[in-house]
Design an enzyme around this catalytic site. Sequence first.
Site, PDB file in Angstrom:
ATOM      1  N   ASP A  53       0.682  -1.113  -0.151  1.00 48.18           N
ATOM      2  CA  ASP A  53      -0.065   0.081   0.018  1.00 48.18           C
ATOM      3  C   ASP A  53       0.873   1.214  -0.130  1.00 48.18           C
ATOM      4  O   ASP A  53       2.246   1.006   0.269  1.00 48.18           O
ATOM      5  CB  ASP A  53      -0.904  -0.118   1.347  1.00 48.18           C
ATOM      6  CG  ASP A  53      -0.185   0.183   2.461  1.00 48.18           C
ATOM      7  OD1 ASP A  53       0.879   0.465   2.700  1.00 48.18           O
ATOM      8  OD2 ASP A  53      -0.856   0.079   3.401  1.00 48.18           O
ATOM      9  N   GLY A  84      -0.502   5.956   2.612  1.00 47.48           N
ATOM     10  CA  GLY A  84      -1.470   7.170   3.037  1.00 47.48           C
ATOM     11  C   GLY A  84      -2.175   6.497   4.155  1.00 47.48           C
ATOM     12  O   GLY A  84      -2.339   7.482   5.205  1.00 47.48           O
ATOM     13  N   PHE A  85      -2.963   5.504   4.065  1.00 39.67           N
ATOM     14  CA  PHE A  85      -3.997   5.139   5.145  1.00 39.67           C
ATOM     15  C   PHE A  85      -3.379   5.283   6.347  1.00 39.67           C
ATOM     16  O   PHE A  85      -3.745   5.665   7.507  1.00 39.67           O
ATOM     17  CB  PHE A  85      -4.654   3.879   4.719  1.00 39.67           C
ATOM     18  CG  PHE A  85      -5.676   3.185   5.735  1.00 39.67           C
ATOM     19  CD1 PHE A  85      -6.628   3.712   6.055  1.00 39.67           C
ATOM     20  CD2 PHE A  85      -5.091   2.173   6.775  1.00 39.67           C
ATOM     21  CE1 PHE A  85      -7.606   3.116   6.943  1.00 39.67           C
ATOM     22  CE2 PHE A  85      -5.990   1.887   7.697  1.00 39.67           C
ATOM     23  CZ  PHE A  85      -7.332   2.301   7.892  1.00 39.67           C
ATOM     24  N   GLN A 128     -11.171   7.525  -4.196  1.00 39.10           N
ATOM     25  CA  GLN A 128     -11.662   7.898  -2.847  1.00 39.10           C
ATOM     26  C   GLN A 128     -12.881   8.704  -3.085  1.00 39.10           C
ATOM     27  O   GLN A 128     -13.721   8.503  -4.115  1.00 39.10           O
ATOM     28  CB  GLN A 128     -10.736   8.973  -2.206  1.00 39.10           C
ATOM     29  CG  GLN A 128      -9.587   8.471  -1.618  1.00 39.10           C
ATOM     30  CD  GLN A 128      -9.472   7.414  -0.550  1.00 39.10           C
ATOM     31  OE1 GLN A 128     -10.727   7.267   0.079  1.00 39.10           O
ATOM     32  NE2 GLN A 128      -8.650   6.476  -0.266  1.00 39.10           N
ATOM     33  N   ASP A 149      -7.990  -7.450   0.608  1.00 39.21           N
ATOM     34  CA  ASP A 149      -6.995  -7.623   1.947  1.00 39.21           C
ATOM     35  C   ASP A 149      -7.612  -7.078   3.146  1.00 39.21           C
ATOM     36  O   ASP A 149      -8.359  -6.056   3.042  1.00 39.21           O
ATOM     37  CB  ASP A 149      -5.622  -6.854   1.552  1.00 39.21           C
ATOM     38  CG  ASP A 149      -5.756  -5.266   2.219  1.00 39.21           C
ATOM     39  OD1 ASP A 149      -6.430  -4.763   1.406  1.00 39.21           O
ATOM     40  OD2 ASP A 149      -5.490  -4.942   3.371  1.00 39.21           O
ATOM     41  N   CYS A 183     -12.683 -28.364   6.831  1.00 37.01           N
ATOM     42  CA  CYS A 183     -11.522 -27.549   6.382  1.00 37.01           C
ATOM     43  C   CYS A 183     -10.243 -28.454   6.446  1.00 37.01           C
ATOM     44  O   CYS A 183     -10.086 -29.411   6.940  1.00 37.01           O
ATOM     45  CB  CYS A 183     -11.145 -26.623   7.532  1.00 37.01           C
ATOM     46  SG  CYS A 183      -9.896 -25.754   7.203  1.00 37.01           S
ATOM     47  N   CYS A 218      -6.945 -27.074   6.301  1.00 37.28           N
ATOM     48  CA  CYS A 218      -5.632 -26.756   6.794  1.00 37.28           C
ATOM     49  C   CYS A 218      -5.002 -27.366   7.783  1.00 37.28           C
ATOM     50  O   CYS A 218      -5.592 -28.435   8.351  1.00 37.28           O
ATOM     51  CB  CYS A 218      -6.240 -25.181   7.337  1.00 37.28           C
ATOM     52  SG  CYS A 218      -6.465 -25.360   9.151  1.00 37.28           S
ATOM     53  N   CYS A 232      -6.621 -27.898  11.254  1.00 38.90           N
ATOM     54  CA  CYS A 232      -8.082 -28.726  11.430  1.00 38.90           C
ATOM     55  C   CYS A 232      -7.642 -30.137  11.214  1.00 38.90           C
ATOM     56  O   CYS A 232      -8.112 -31.134  11.681  1.00 38.90           O
ATOM     57  CB  CYS A 232      -9.001 -28.327  10.282  1.00 38.90           C
ATOM     58  SG  CYS A 232      -9.716 -26.908  10.835  1.00 38.90           S
ATOM     59  N   HIS A 235      -5.515 -21.220  10.241  1.00 41.30           N
ATOM     60  CA  HIS A 235      -6.958 -21.654   9.973  1.00 41.30           C
ATOM     61  C   HIS A 235      -7.842 -20.479   9.293  1.00 41.30           C
ATOM     62  O   HIS A 235      -8.476 -20.577   8.410  1.00 41.30           O
ATOM     63  CB  HIS A 235      -7.709 -22.194  11.331  1.00 41.30           C
ATOM     64  CG  HIS A 235      -9.216 -22.466  10.865  1.00 41.30           C
ATOM     65  ND1 HIS A 235      -9.519 -23.276  10.116  1.00 41.30           N
ATOM     66  CD2 HIS A 235     -10.199 -21.640  11.204  1.00 41.30           C
ATOM     67  CE1 HIS A 235     -10.951 -23.288  10.025  1.00 41.30           C
ATOM     68  NE2 HIS A 235     -11.089 -22.311  10.646  1.00 41.30           N
TER      69      HIS A 235
END
Lengths: 395, 395
Positions: B118, B121-122, B214, B291, B329, B331, B334, B360
């Site tokens: 990014d 800015g944020f 924006q 994201d 799941c 993963c 799990c 997970h």
Amino acid sequence: MSKPLRFELQKSLNTDTTKARAAKIYLKKHPYALELTQKGQSFPNSTPTEFVIETPTFMPVGTQGTVKGLTPNDLVAMNAQIILGNTYHLYLRPGHQRVERLGDLQKFMNWGGPILTDSGGFQVFSLSAMNKINDEGVTFQSHIDGSKHHFNAELSMQIQRALGSNIVMAFDQCPPFPATEKFIRDSMKRTVEWAKRGLKVELKPHQARFGIFQGSLNVELRKESIAQLSELPFDGFALGGFAIGEPMEMMHQVVRHVAPLMPENKPRYLMGVGRPEDLIESVRAGIDIFDCVMPSRNARNGQLFTSVGRINIKNARYADDEGPLDPSCECETCKNYSRAYLRHLFVAGEYLSGRLNTIHNLHFYINLMKQMRKAILEDRFDAWAKDFYSQFNAS
Amino acid sequence: MSKPLRFELQKSLNTDTTKARAAKIYLKKHPYALELTQKGQSFPNSTPTEFVIETPTFMPVGTQGTVKGLTPNDLVAMNAQIILGNTYHLYLRPGHQRVERLGDLQKFMNWGGPILTDSGGFQVFSLSAMNKINDEGVTFQSHIDGSKHHFNAELSMQIQRALGSNIVMAFDQCPPFPATEKFIRDSMKRTVEWAKRGLKVELKPHQARFGIFQGSLNVELRKESIAQLSELPFDGFALGGFAIGEPMEMMHQVVRHVAPLMPENKPRYLMGVGRPEDLIESVRAGIDIFDCVMPSRNARNGQLFTSVGRINIKNARYADDEGPLDPSCECETCKNYSRAYLRHLFVAGEYLSGRLNTIHNLHFYINLMKQMRKAILEDRFDAWAKDFYSQFNAS
């Protein structure tokens, strides 16, 4: 019924300077391990029915049912042969009965290998607020919530039976350092009585049992402890009560004296020790098994062990260092990350820092033991130790 | 010279209820990725020269050069296609010039795949103590040590160029919620000017560049932003300024209006969003890329997403639950650990808790995107969403 533990001495050096030995310890697999074996997920270096532990060996510490930050796969990758669990902690949380309902501690944490559990004695005396101790047992307050509990020789066995560990330690009283001779003698004698009482509690068929010698730095009391416990039907023996604040050189001296007096045909375990140099000097004295929080705790604090000495990864000198932590190390951390990145993770307070550092430090310890074993088998322990020290202490 | 990014729209639904689309984004490999490819360590689903990202996709957040607690291998195992890095954080620590000296951000963190950074800015507006903002740029104080810094449209590009990310975001001003119409209009216009200025800064040949729209919840201003930026030579576009405290239903409404107005033949990225239902509704509106810190942050707090709804793993009802977190799941967490163990790790405050929970939750998000992609390609997005909600909201 076969024994839960067999000990096979492979090589025993016997010079003025070294009594180091190499052995194989065969531990009966617990039910969950047999289940894994049947599924084709057998633990490395194991037979269908037994774990094979090559000594000298170091056990990573998994206090609360996890070696902090690591998965069982991480431990297998670094060739950990056996890990340690803490009876005191697991009794308080999640509770041994819960662990037993869910199978055993190994299954609970998804660890395919063997576990040794300590007896809770050391933690009761060091972590909790102790309310009362007498020959019967110990009343103490939990370090978590202050709740009141009572441990004794029998309950410690029952808890460890429920946890299903492969090696169960006798309940012992560890005197602080320093302590009066009377205190040391009393706690040593009490430990003998507790050991005898614990022996009357039946364990599961796969569980081996170790006795613990106390006596602080008093060689005569250590000898007495050994004389009184050695003939009892334990599968192995430990030296407890070391590395609790005494000068390490004094510990080395006492271990040098007493380790060779421990039964020759059973495993010898030095509890809670220590720095790399302590492991080397204790192996030299004839010790087979070690555990210590130092490699994992130091890792989380950024203190790393390498073949060329200690590193504090926080140091600004590593900020642009693109080399690995230890150029001669084969661990996941050294193969994949630079010192610059490890420093960044530590300085930024990132979780991954503790994980990668712990992998390295434990790998270093386990590899150190492997090197010692090889040197013993090749009858060049003293030369190996000299080489190691000259590199390790160079920086 | 080939373009750093190619966009291939595979399927675009166009009913009253859904504008969802599936695409492939081809990203030019950066030098370190080409080096890995030559060594035979090519990133999954990549060609010798390009990464292939299948959308809709979710990018795990690696703020400070690490997805908290996880290694790159963990991310590959969960099929992460691209991750996000934070310009603001990496500029402050370890410093973009250091990262460039050591190669690039991907090499620094040993991640074989692509990274989007990014613009900073944020974070400048949300994390730092801001001292001054004008059309030129922003002066602010570091959240770490209070030191003074200045960012502007050009410097943000230069930092991201040094970091070597595969997708570079234009520097933007994100208005808080709520804000006056004048503030929203001014920050939108300023963001357009900054985008234009940033375009004049040359990037590395592998670096694609996204513009940011924006306009807060004001649809007219969002449209104006889109009108003014869409013709500029960006490789993709993002909606910024959402999920900063506004009611999520309002966000859904605005996204539903404006996403279809974003250029059709370029990637559409909704920044910082969100909950599973937000991802679904935004994919439905035509968004390709997401994201959010939610899956990883919630994981560390014991808030877990499963196919049958949300779980707070701290809950006592899981203390004896030997089942996996999510039975459907696949993963690492799990497949290997019980809810009882995960609860124990969380309650005991163990490091492994955050690691296993994060694995997970991120796996859940990535798998959710995969399911949506499949449903889009099979032209049954609405039916899939209905099924998902009926299970996810059942408990």
